[in-house]
Design an enzyme around this catalytic site. Structure first.
Site, mmCIF file in Angstrom:
data_model
loop_
_atom_site.group_PDB
_atom_site.id
_atom_site.type_symbol
_atom_site.label_atom_id
_atom_site.label_comp_id
_atom_site.label_asym_id
_atom_site.label_seq_id
_atom_site.Cartn_x
_atom_site.Cartn_y
_atom_site.Cartn_z
ATOM 1 N N ASP A 152 -2.757 -1.841 10.428
ATOM 2 C CA ASP A 152 -2.988 -1.779 8.971
ATOM 3 C C ASP A 152 -3.586 -3.072 8.408
ATOM 4 O OD1 ASP A 152 -1.998 0.762 8.871
ATOM 5 O OD2 ASP A 152 -0.046 0.218 8.026
ATOM 6 N N LYS A 172 0.854 -1.213 0.000
ATOM 7 C CA LYS A 172 0.000 0.000 0.000
ATOM 8 C C LYS A 172 0.874 1.242 0.000
ATOM 9 C CE LYS A 172 0.828 1.252 4.517
ATOM 10 N NZ LYS A 172 1.637 2.406 4.876
HETATM 11 P P1 ATP Z 1 3.824 -0.275 7.874
HETATM 12 O O1 ATP Z 1 3.784 0.488 6.589
HETATM 13 O O2 ATP Z 1 2.535 -1.008 8.182
HETATM 14 O O3 ATP Z 1 4.375 0.507 9.029
HETATM 15 P P2 ATP Z 1 6.246 -1.486 7.056
HETATM 16 O O4 ATP Z 1 6.092 -1.710 5.587
HETATM 17 O O5 ATP Z 1 6.971 -0.254 7.432
HETATM 18 O O6 ATP Z 1 4.833 -1.495 7.688
HETATM 19 P P3 ATP Z 1 6.913 -4.279 7.421
HETATM 20 O O7 ATP Z 1 7.588 -4.586 6.127
HETATM 21 O O8 ATP Z 1 5.537 -4.762 7.601
HETATM 22 O O9 ATP Z 1 6.970 -2.708 7.719
HETATM 23 O O10 ATP Z 1 7.884 -4.857 8.571
HETATM 24 C C1 ATP Z 1 7.965 -4.376 9.888
HETATM 25 C C2 ATP Z 1 8.723 -5.388 10.778
HETATM 26 O O11 ATP Z 1 7.910 -6.549 10.956
HETATM 27 C C3 ATP Z 1 10.027 -5.865 10.171
HETATM 28 O O12 ATP Z 1 11.069 -5.290 10.899
HETATM 29 C C4 ATP Z 1 10.005 -7.392 10.312
HETATM 30 O O13 ATP Z 1 11.065 -7.898 11.082
HETATM 31 C C5 ATP Z 1 8.697 -7.741 10.976
HETATM 32 N N1 ATP Z 1 7.942 -8.804 10.241
HETATM 33 C C6 ATP Z 1 7.323 -9.860 10.755
HETATM 34 N N2 ATP Z 1 6.695 -10.577 9.808
HETATM 35 C C7 ATP Z 1 6.918 -9.972 8.633
HETATM 36 C C8 ATP Z 1 6.517 -10.219 7.292
HETATM 37 N N3 ATP Z 1 5.751 -11.270 6.959
HETATM 38 N N4 ATP Z 1 6.931 -9.353 6.346
HETATM 39 C C9 ATP Z 1 7.684 -8.273 6.673
HETATM 40 N N5 ATP Z 1 8.098 -8.000 7.925
HETATM 41 C C10 ATP Z 1 7.712 -8.825 8.911
#
Ligand code: ATP
Length: 280
Positions: free
Chosen positions: A137, A11
């Protein structure tokens, strides 16, 4: 062994207003969230033996119980009361900890997939209630529509239809802690909410609402984000903004060709992740 191959989309936030800090430490937000077709690939199989395996093999993402997809599978297996298990394989195409919601989308996809495989018949509403216990989210990815999200992001209303746009995603690969961004954000009492159109006829209408309060924290600390925005605009985007707490920047383009030319240009001579996606 019944199994499913599914896509978990990323997203971007067209708009992200932070309204106030709640006593419980969460932040009340007002966001406009859009899914794009840069997707993780997820295979889910229900197994006769109990236990859950999650294999991902991506640096920075835990295999096993630390993975948010494992937690999603655990909840639905417990609800099924069957004593069966699950084997989940995730191929990460969405950059991790990048403001693109990859983990939340994986969790939402596992909730929807396991609901189907275990024939639980849970409504999307129920899956969204379960999803918010995993992450703010997660419900958005079960909602499956461009949304106005309020509360901590879980109160969702559909946005009016929007024209298709091509989204260039650029991630400079910095580590930005979401907790640090929210902690550092200066909130004023006279918060003026961003305005957005009631009707979206053109890509320019989409771009007229681009706004993200968190840029006020992230850009001063990581000026490369402003530099990427400038470069994307210079390459013909109708608008550019940081997504979530960053560090990914997205540009909104009228055409795939324009976005792909910009993608090639911006990738040349840098180690940055860059990809073109379509709005869903
Ligand atoms: P948001 O935009 O919702 O804040 P994000 O894109 O910044 O999310 P994610 O990629 O979802 O962040 O990852 C956040 C943390 O979650 C990572 O540091 C990771 O270690 C942990 N994590 C656990 N499971 C997953 C997964 N399936 N995919 C990605 N990260 C994961």
């Amino acid at each position: 062994m019944p199994s499913l191959k599914l896509k978990a989309p990323a997203k971007v936030n067209y708009l992200l207003d932070v309204i106030r800090r709640r006593p419980d430490g969460y932040h009340e937000l007002r966001m406009i969230m859009q899914r794009v077709n840069l997707c993780d690939d997820i295979t889910i199989a229900v197994t006769e033996s109990s236990g859950i395996t999650v294999t991902c093999g991506q640096k920075g993402v835990p295999d096993g119980p630390g993975n948010i997809a494992w937690k999603a599978a655990r909840i639905l297996l417990d609800l099924s009361g069957t004593g069966r298990g699950a084997a989940i394989e995730i191929t990460k195409n969405i950059p991790v900890a990048a403001g693109l919601g990859g983990g939340s989308s994986d969790a939402a996809t596992v909730l929807m997939g396991m609901n189907q495989l275990l024939e639980l018949g849970l409504s999307d509403q129920r899956l969204m209630e379960i999803g918010v216990t995993l992450g703010a989210d997660v419900p958005f990815f079960i909602f499956k529509k461009t949304a106005l999200a309020e509360g901590i992001g879980e109160e969702l209303l559909p946005m009016p239809e929007m024209p298709k746009a091509w989204i260039l995603l650029v991630n400079p690969g910095l580590h930005v802690s979401t907790a640090w961004v929210y902690r550092t954000l200066q909130l004023t009492n006279e918060r003026v909410l961003s305005i957005f159109p009631e009707f979206f006829g053109t890509v320019e209408d989409i771009c007229s609402m681009l706004s993200n309060d968190l840029e006020s924290v992230t850009i001063p600390a990581f000026p490369v984000i402003a530099e990427i925005k400038r470069r994307i605009m210079h390459l013909g985007a109708a608008g550019a903004m940081m997504s979530g707490s960053g560090p990914t920047v997205f540009g909104v383009f009228h055409s795939r060709d324009q976005a792909e030319i910009a993608c090639r240009d911006i990738s040349a001579g840098t180690e940055w992740f860059a990809a073109v996606a379509e709005t869903l």
